[in-house]
Scaffold this motif. Structure first.
Motif, PDB file in Angstrom:
ATOM      1  N   LEU A  48       0.862  -1.173   0.000  1.00  0.00           N
ATOM      2  CA  LEU A  48       0.000   0.000   0.000  1.00  0.00           C
ATOM      3  C   LEU A  48       0.903   1.229   0.000  1.00  0.00           C
ATOM      4  CD1 LEU A  48      -2.845   1.280   0.335  1.00  0.00           C
ATOM      5  CD2 LEU A  48      -2.497   1.093   2.806  1.00  0.00           C
ATOM      6  N   GLN A  49       0.798   2.042  -1.049  1.00  0.00           N
ATOM      7  CA  GLN A  49       1.575   3.270  -1.139  1.00  0.00           C
ATOM      8  C   GLN A  49       0.613   4.450  -1.036  1.00  0.00           C
ATOM      9  OE1 GLN A  49       3.708   3.175  -4.857  1.00  0.00           O
ATOM     10  NE2 GLN A  49       5.089   1.566  -4.166  1.00  0.00           N
ATOM     11  N   ILE A  50       0.962   5.416  -0.188  1.00  0.00           N
ATOM     12  CA  ILE A  50       0.114   6.588  -0.018  1.00  0.00           C
ATOM     13  C   ILE A  50       0.944   7.835  -0.268  1.00  0.00           C
ATOM     14  CG2 ILE A  50      -1.358   7.896   1.562  1.00  0.00           C
ATOM     15  CD1 ILE A  50      -1.977   5.323   3.007  1.00  0.00           C
ATOM     16  N   ARG A  51       0.372   8.751  -1.039  1.00  0.00           N
ATOM     17  CA  ARG A  51       1.010  10.049  -1.298  1.00  0.00           C
ATOM     18  C   ARG A  51       0.008  11.148  -0.961  1.00  0.00           C
ATOM     19  NH1 ARG A  51       4.365  10.745  -6.429  1.00  0.00           N
ATOM     20  NH2 ARG A  51       5.843   9.916  -4.933  1.00  0.00           N
ATOM     21  N   ARG A  52       0.442  12.053  -0.107  1.00  0.00           N
ATOM     22  CA  ARG A  52      -0.387  13.198   0.261  1.00  0.00           C
ATOM     23  C   ARG A  52       0.303  14.448  -0.267  1.00  0.00           C
ATOM     24  NH1 ARG A  52      -0.939  13.588   6.389  1.00  0.00           N
ATOM     25  NH2 ARG A  52       1.295  13.841   6.167  1.00  0.00           N
ATOM     26  N   ILE A  53      -0.466  15.280  -0.993  1.00  0.00           N
ATOM     27  CA  ILE A  53       0.062  16.556  -1.476  1.00  0.00           C
ATOM     28  C   ILE A  53      -0.892  17.636  -0.976  1.00  0.00           C
ATOM     29  CG2 ILE A  53       0.735  17.954  -3.457  1.00  0.00           C
ATOM     30  CD1 ILE A  53       1.171  15.347  -5.007  1.00  0.00           C
ATOM     31  N   THR A  54      -0.388  18.484  -0.109  1.00  0.00           N
ATOM     32  CA  THR A  54      -1.235  19.531   0.455  1.00  0.00           C
ATOM     33  C   THR A  54      -1.504  20.611  -0.585  1.00  0.00           C
ATOM     34  OG1 THR A  54       0.603  20.893   1.252  1.00  0.00           O
ATOM     35  CG2 THR A  54      -0.188  19.148   2.736  1.00  0.00           C
ATOM     36  N   SER A  55      -2.397  21.528  -0.246  1.00  0.00           N
ATOM     37  CA  SER A  55      -2.742  22.612  -1.180  1.00  0.00           C
ATOM     38  C   SER A  55      -1.561  23.546  -1.414  1.00  0.00           C
ATOM     39  CB  SER A  55      -3.934  23.402  -0.648  1.00  0.00           C
ATOM     40  OG  SER A  55      -3.627  23.952   0.612  1.00  0.00           O
ATOM     41  N   THR A  56      -0.561  23.493  -0.540  1.00  0.00           N
ATOM     42  CA  THR A  56       0.635  24.327  -0.717  1.00  0.00           C
ATOM     43  C   THR A  56       1.784  23.571  -1.378  1.00  0.00           C
ATOM     44  OG1 THR A  56       1.389  23.807   1.520  1.00  0.00           O
ATOM     45  CG2 THR A  56       0.052  25.804   1.242  1.00  0.00           C
ATOM     46  N   ARG A  59       4.617  17.486  -0.104  1.00  0.00           N
ATOM     47  CA  ARG A  59       4.360  16.086  -0.433  1.00  0.00           C
ATOM     48  C   ARG A  59       4.944  15.186   0.638  1.00  0.00           C
ATOM     49  NH1 ARG A  59       7.448  13.327  -5.215  1.00  0.00           N
ATOM     50  NH2 ARG A  59       8.302  11.933  -3.674  1.00  0.00           N
ATOM     51  N   THR A  60       4.172  14.166   1.044  1.00  0.00           N
ATOM     52  CA  THR A  60       4.660  13.123   1.943  1.00  0.00           C
ATOM     53  C   THR A  60       4.221  11.780   1.383  1.00  0.00           C
ATOM     54  OG1 THR A  60       2.714  13.397   3.351  1.00  0.00           O
ATOM     55  CG2 THR A  60       4.709  14.558   4.026  1.00  0.00           C
ATOM     56  N   ASP A  61       5.019  10.753   1.650  1.00  0.00           N
ATOM     57  CA  ASP A  61       4.763   9.419   1.108  1.00  0.00           C
ATOM     58  C   ASP A  61       4.957   8.365   2.189  1.00  0.00           C
ATOM     59  OD1 ASP A  61       4.751   9.948  -1.961  1.00  0.00           O
ATOM     60  OD2 ASP A  61       6.566  10.943  -1.255  1.00  0.00           O
ATOM     61  N   SER A  62       4.223   7.265   2.055  1.00  0.00           N
ATOM     62  CA  SER A  62       4.466   6.102   2.903  1.00  0.00           C
ATOM     63  C   SER A  62       4.275   4.838   2.085  1.00  0.00           C
ATOM     64  CB  SER A  62       3.543   6.086   4.131  1.00  0.00           C
ATOM     65  OG  SER A  62       2.241   5.699   3.777  1.00  0.00           O
ATOM     66  N   ARG A  63       4.840   3.773   2.628  1.00  0.00           N
ATOM     67  CA  ARG A  63       4.781   2.463   1.984  1.00  0.00           C
ATOM     68  C   ARG A  63       4.649   1.418   3.083  1.00  0.00           C
ATOM     69  NH1 ARG A  63       8.633  -1.019   2.009  1.00  0.00           N
ATOM     70  NH2 ARG A  63       8.615  -2.702   0.530  1.00  0.00           N
ATOM     71  N   SER A  97       3.548   7.495   9.522  1.00  0.00           N
ATOM     72  CA  SER A  97       4.882   7.076   9.061  1.00  0.00           C
ATOM     73  C   SER A  97       5.304   7.754   7.756  1.00  0.00           C
ATOM     74  CB  SER A  97       4.908   5.553   8.881  1.00  0.00           C
ATOM     75  OG  SER A  97       4.055   5.163   7.814  1.00  0.00           O
ATOM     76  N   MET A  98       4.511   8.697   7.269  1.00  0.00           N
ATOM     77  CA  MET A  98       4.830   9.359   5.995  1.00  0.00           C
ATOM     78  C   MET A  98       6.141  10.138   6.100  1.00  0.00           C
ATOM     79  SD  MET A  98       1.130  10.610   4.641  1.00  0.00           S
ATOM     80  CE  MET A  98       0.941   9.955   2.998  1.00  0.00           C
ATOM     81  N   ARG A  99       6.905  10.070   5.018  1.00  0.00           N
ATOM     82  CA  ARG A  99       8.187  10.777   4.923  1.00  0.00           C
ATOM     83  C   ARG A  99       8.058  11.950   3.961  1.00  0.00           C
ATOM     84  NH1 ARG A  99       8.128   6.235   3.164  1.00  0.00           N
ATOM     85  NH2 ARG A  99       9.028   6.637   1.154  1.00  0.00           N
ATOM     86  N   PRO A 100       8.776  13.024   4.245  1.00  0.00           N
ATOM     87  CA  PRO A 100       8.728  14.171   3.319  1.00  0.00           C
ATOM     88  C   PRO A 100       9.295  13.801   1.955  1.00  0.00           C
ATOM     89  CG  PRO A 100       9.901  14.737   5.348  1.00  0.00           C
ATOM     90  CD  PRO A 100       9.630  13.271   5.386  1.00  0.00           C
ATOM     91  N   GLY A 101       8.693  14.353   0.929  1.00  0.00           N
ATOM     92  CA  GLY A 101       9.167  14.163  -0.435  1.00  0.00           C
ATOM     93  C   GLY A 101       9.423  15.515  -1.064  1.00  0.00           C
ATOM     94  N   ALA A 102       9.717  15.516  -2.338  1.00  0.00           N
ATOM     95  CA  ALA A 102       9.964  16.764  -3.065  1.00  0.00           C
ATOM     96  C   ALA A 102       8.671  17.572  -3.134  1.00  0.00           C
ATOM     97  CB  ALA A 102      10.460  16.448  -4.475  1.00  0.00           C
ATOM     98  N   ARG A 103       8.783  18.873  -3.184  1.00  0.00           N
ATOM     99  CA  ARG A 103       7.589  19.713  -3.342  1.00  0.00           C
ATOM    100  C   ARG A 103       6.952  19.402  -4.679  1.00  0.00           C
ATOM    101  NH1 ARG A 103       6.433  23.342   0.385  1.00  0.00           N
ATOM    102  NH2 ARG A 103       5.152  24.617  -0.967  1.00  0.00           N
ATOM    103  N   SER A 104       5.661  19.620  -4.753  1.00  0.00           N
ATOM    104  CA  SER A 104       4.922  19.300  -5.965  1.00  0.00           C
ATOM    105  C   SER A 104       4.131  20.511  -6.424  1.00  0.00           C
ATOM    106  CB  SER A 104       3.964  18.138  -5.699  1.00  0.00           C
ATOM    107  OG  SER A 104       3.239  17.836  -6.852  1.00  0.00           O
ATOM    108  N   THR A 105       3.995  20.637  -7.729  1.00  0.00           N
ATOM    109  CA  THR A 105       3.154  21.703  -8.281  1.00  0.00           C
ATOM    110  C   THR A 105       1.928  21.119  -8.987  1.00  0.00           C
ATOM    111  OG1 THR A 105       4.471  21.726 -10.307  1.00  0.00           O
ATOM    112  CG2 THR A 105       5.081  23.302  -8.578  1.00  0.00           C
TER     113      THR A 105
END
Length: 133
Positions: A48-56, A59-63, A97-105
Motif C-alpha cells: 500500500l503506497q500513499i502520497r499526500r500533497i497539500t494545497s501548498t 508532499r509526503t509518502d508512505s509504503r 509514518s509518511m516521509r517528506p518528499g519533493a515539493r509538488s506543483t
C-alpha cells in the motif's frame, strides 16, 4: 474461432476480481482516515503506497506491506504491516509514518493510494484533501 472464444472465456473465468479501495470521498487534513482494500487474493503480499500533497505543494509518502488474509482484504486497523515504513497493527500507521518528499506543483490538495503486487499496479484511488477548518 471456437478455440479463441474458449480461451477468452477461460481467461475471464480465471481473472482476479477488480480490487476496491474503501476510502471516504473526501479527506480532511489531520483527521483519521479509515482505509481498507478488498477483493484481493488471500495469501498474497500487497504493498500500500500513499502520497499526500497539500494545497501548498508539500508532499509526503508512505509504503507498507501486508499479507492478505483469508477474507481477501487488508485493513491497517486489523492487519499487521510486515514491511515498509512501520510495523504492526495501526490504523493510522500509513499516515504517521509518511516521509517528506519533493515539493509538488501538480495534484495539489490530494491523497492518492496505490495498491501493488510486486511492480504491478493493481488499483489506485485519489480523493480530495481538504484543509482543516
Amino acid at each position: 474461432m471456437r478455440t479463441l472464444l474458449l480461451l477468452l472465456i477461460l481467461a475471464l473465468a480465471n481473472a482476479a476480481p477488480a480490487q476496491v479501495i474503501d476510502l471516504p470521498a473526501e479527506v480532511v487534513e489531520g483527521e483519521p482516515v479509515p482505509v481498507k482494500v478488498r477483493d484481493l487474493r488471500p495469501g498474497d503480499k500487497i504493498e500500500l503506497q500513499i502520497r499526500r500533497i497539500t494545497s501548498t505543494g508539500i508532499r509526503t509518502d508512505s509504503r507498507s506491506v501486508f499479507a492478505v488474509g483469508p477474507d481477501g482484504a487488508i485493513d491497517p486497523a486489523r492487519d499487521p504491516a510486515i514491511d515498509g515504513d512501520y510495523a504492526g497493527v495501526d490504523a493510522s500507521g500509513p499516515f504517521w509514518s509518511m516521509r517528506p518528499g519533493a515539493r509538488s506543483t501538480s495534484e495539489l490538495g490530494t491523497l492518492r493510494l496505490q495498491v501493488r503486487s510486486g511492480e504491478r499496479l493493481l488499483t489506485e484511488r485519489t480523493v480530495p484533501l481538504r484543509a482543516m477548518a
